[in-house]
Every structure is written in C-alpha cells, then in structure tokens.
Design a protein around this motif. Structure first.
Motif, PDB file in Angstrom:
ATOM      1  N   ARG A  88       0.828  -1.213   0.000  1.00 25.56           N
ATOM      2  CA  ARG A  88       0.000   0.000   0.000  1.00 25.56           C
ATOM      3  C   ARG A  88       0.857   1.256   0.000  1.00 25.56           C
ATOM      4  O   ARG A  88       0.558   2.223  -0.712  1.00 25.56           O
ATOM      5  CB  ARG A  88      -0.955  -0.025   1.186  1.00 25.56           C
ATOM      6  CG  ARG A  88      -2.054  -1.062   1.010  1.00 25.56           C
ATOM      7  CD  ARG A  88      -2.965  -1.126   2.195  1.00 25.56           C
ATOM      8  NE  ARG A  88      -4.015  -2.133   1.968  1.00 25.56           N
ATOM      9  CZ  ARG A  88      -4.701  -2.695   2.932  1.00 25.56           C
ATOM     10  NH1 ARG A  88      -4.491  -2.373   4.201  1.00 25.56           N
ATOM     11  NH2 ARG A  88      -5.627  -3.591   2.645  1.00 25.56           N
ATOM     12  N   THR A  95      -6.113  -6.974  -1.528  1.00 25.29           N
ATOM     13  CA  THR A  95      -7.475  -7.302  -1.111  1.00 25.29           C
ATOM     14  C   THR A  95      -7.604  -8.805  -0.874  1.00 25.29           C
ATOM     15  O   THR A  95      -6.678  -9.571  -1.135  1.00 25.29           O
ATOM     16  CB  THR A  95      -8.513  -6.911  -2.191  1.00 25.29           C
ATOM     17  OG1 THR A  95      -8.329  -7.746  -3.343  1.00 25.29           O
ATOM     18  CG2 THR A  95      -8.407  -5.445  -2.570  1.00 25.29           C
ATOM     19  N   ASP A  96      -8.808  -9.194  -0.455  1.00 26.63           N
ATOM     20  CA  ASP A  96      -9.160 -10.610  -0.444  1.00 26.63           C
ATOM     21  C   ASP A  96      -9.770 -10.944  -1.807  1.00 26.63           C
ATOM     22  O   ASP A  96      -9.804 -10.092  -2.707  1.00 26.63           O
ATOM     23  CB  ASP A  96     -10.094 -10.939   0.731  1.00 26.63           C
ATOM     24  CG  ASP A  96     -11.428 -10.190   0.676  1.00 26.63           C
ATOM     25  OD1 ASP A  96     -11.804  -9.650  -0.401  1.00 26.63           O
ATOM     26  OD2 ASP A  96     -12.105 -10.150   1.706  1.00 26.63           O
ATOM     27  N   ALA A  98     -12.801 -11.244  -2.609  1.00 22.28           N
ATOM     28  CA  ALA A  98     -14.029 -10.485  -2.846  1.00 22.28           C
ATOM     29  C   ALA A  98     -13.734  -9.027  -3.187  1.00 22.28           C
ATOM     30  O   ALA A  98     -14.653  -8.249  -3.437  1.00 22.28           O
ATOM     31  CB  ALA A  98     -14.941 -10.568  -1.624  1.00 22.28           C
ATOM     32  N   GLY A  99     -12.461  -8.652  -3.185  1.00 23.11           N
ATOM     33  CA  GLY A  99     -12.092  -7.272  -3.478  1.00 23.11           C
ATOM     34  C   GLY A  99     -12.133  -6.358  -2.270  1.00 23.11           C
ATOM     35  O   GLY A  99     -11.941  -5.155  -2.405  1.00 23.11           O
ATOM     36  N   GLU A 100     -12.354  -6.927  -1.098  1.00 17.99           N
ATOM     37  CA  GLU A 100     -12.358  -6.130   0.136  1.00 17.99           C
ATOM     38  C   GLU A 100     -10.920  -5.912   0.596  1.00 17.99           C
ATOM     39  O   GLU A 100     -10.077  -6.800   0.439  1.00 17.99           O
ATOM     40  CB  GLU A 100     -13.153  -6.846   1.234  1.00 17.99           C
ATOM     41  CG  GLU A 100     -14.623  -6.995   0.910  1.00 17.99           C
ATOM     42  CD  GLU A 100     -15.330  -5.653   0.768  1.00 17.99           C
ATOM     43  OE1 GLU A 100     -15.044  -4.740   1.578  1.00 17.99           O
ATOM     44  OE2 GLU A 100     -16.150  -5.527  -0.154  1.00 17.99           O
ATOM     45  N   PRO A 101     -10.617  -4.749   1.180  1.00 18.62           N
ATOM     46  CA  PRO A 101      -9.245  -4.500   1.635  1.00 18.62           C
ATOM     47  C   PRO A 101      -8.731  -5.636   2.516  1.00 18.62           C
ATOM     48  O   PRO A 101      -9.426  -6.101   3.422  1.00 18.62           O
ATOM     49  CB  PRO A 101      -9.369  -3.194   2.424  1.00 18.62           C
ATOM     50  CG  PRO A 101     -10.556  -2.509   1.822  1.00 18.62           C
ATOM     51  CD  PRO A 101     -11.513  -3.626   1.458  1.00 18.62           C
ATOM     52  N   ALA A 102      -7.525  -6.091   2.222  1.00 16.86           N
ATOM     53  CA  ALA A 102      -6.927  -7.190   2.979  1.00 16.86           C
ATOM     54  C   ALA A 102      -6.656  -6.750   4.408  1.00 16.86           C
ATOM     55  O   ALA A 102      -6.287  -5.599   4.667  1.00 16.86           O
ATOM     56  CB  ALA A 102      -5.635  -7.641   2.322  1.00 16.86           C
ATOM     57  N   SER A 125     -12.036 -14.430 -10.307  1.00 19.86           N
ATOM     58  CA  SER A 125     -13.469 -14.476 -10.015  1.00 19.86           C
ATOM     59  C   SER A 125     -14.271 -15.168 -11.104  1.00 19.86           C
ATOM     60  O   SER A 125     -15.424 -15.539 -10.887  1.00 19.86           O
ATOM     61  CB  SER A 125     -14.013 -13.061  -9.823  1.00 19.86           C
ATOM     62  OG  SER A 125     -13.354 -12.438  -8.756  1.00 19.86           O
TER      63      SER A 125
END
Length: 126
Positions: A88, A95-96, A98-102, A125
């Motif tokens: 970062r 991310t994971d 699902a595209g959520e911040p890791a 995906s």
C-alpha cells in the motif's frame, strides 16, 4: 525504501507483459481445484507465473515492482502482515478474493499495481 531509494509498484498495465507471483495451496488440498482451474488461463494471458517460495517476500516483490501482481489462497497473518502495508505504501492494492481490503488474518490475498490487481481479481473471479 530499499537501499535508501523509494519503492513503487510496477507500471505494467498489459496482462501480456505482466509477471505474476503465486503460492501453491500445499497445506489446503481443498483449494487445489480452484487453483488448478485458473492456471491455464493466467499462463496464456500473462508473461509468466512464478512461485518463489515465501509469500512475505513475494509481496515485497510486488511492492518493488519485480512482480506486477500476486495471489495465494491460504495465507497466515505472519505471511501478510508487513506485505500489506509495504504494498500500500508503494502505491499498490491488496485485497481478499471479494475485493475487500486485505486485513491481517488467515485467508486469501490478491495484490498488485492498481491495474494488474483489478485484472487478476477479475480472472480469479470468473
């Protein structure tokens, strides 16, 4: 910084020029099928896939621009804790699936420069 110089993720935006790092799901046999399913597609569309051996170092390779993106399914907190921050800070995205911040936890990680991260996330995906 590396050797006193600021680090940055790569600027590669074409998948055909991208070098992608990964890790094999050797501890989690249930993750082997989805992993093997995506390999041919990525091998056909990129400049290559690499398995170096340590996710923490692979994430540093993304931050320094040696890899354009990276993914692995079953990582531990100690594998990703520093790498998430370093990528970062170097201008990348982590991310994971699902595209959520890791976050620092057990689970999958997808990382890369912004363009290649988005592309790789889409490939994983579909």
């Amino acid at each position: 910084r590396r050797n006193g110089q600021p680090i940055r993720v790569s600027g590669v935006t074409e998948p055909s020029r991208a070098l992608i790092g990964t890790g094999f799901p050797f501890k989690h046999p249930e993750e082997m099928a989805p992993y093997v399913k995506v390999l041919p597609r990525l091998m056909e569309r990129t400049a290559g896939l690499r398995r170096a051996g340590a996710a923490a170092l692979d994430l540093c390779d993304v931050a320094c621009g040696r890899f354009d993106a990276f993914w692995e399914y079953g990582l531990a907190p100690w594998d990703v804790a520093a790498g998430i921050l370093i990528i970062r800070e170097a201008g990348g995205v982590v991310t994971d699936l699902a595209g959520e911040p890791a976050v620092v936890q057990h689970g999958p990680v997808v990382a890369g420069n912004p363009t290649m991260h988005a592309w790789l996330l889409g490939q994983l995906s579909s």
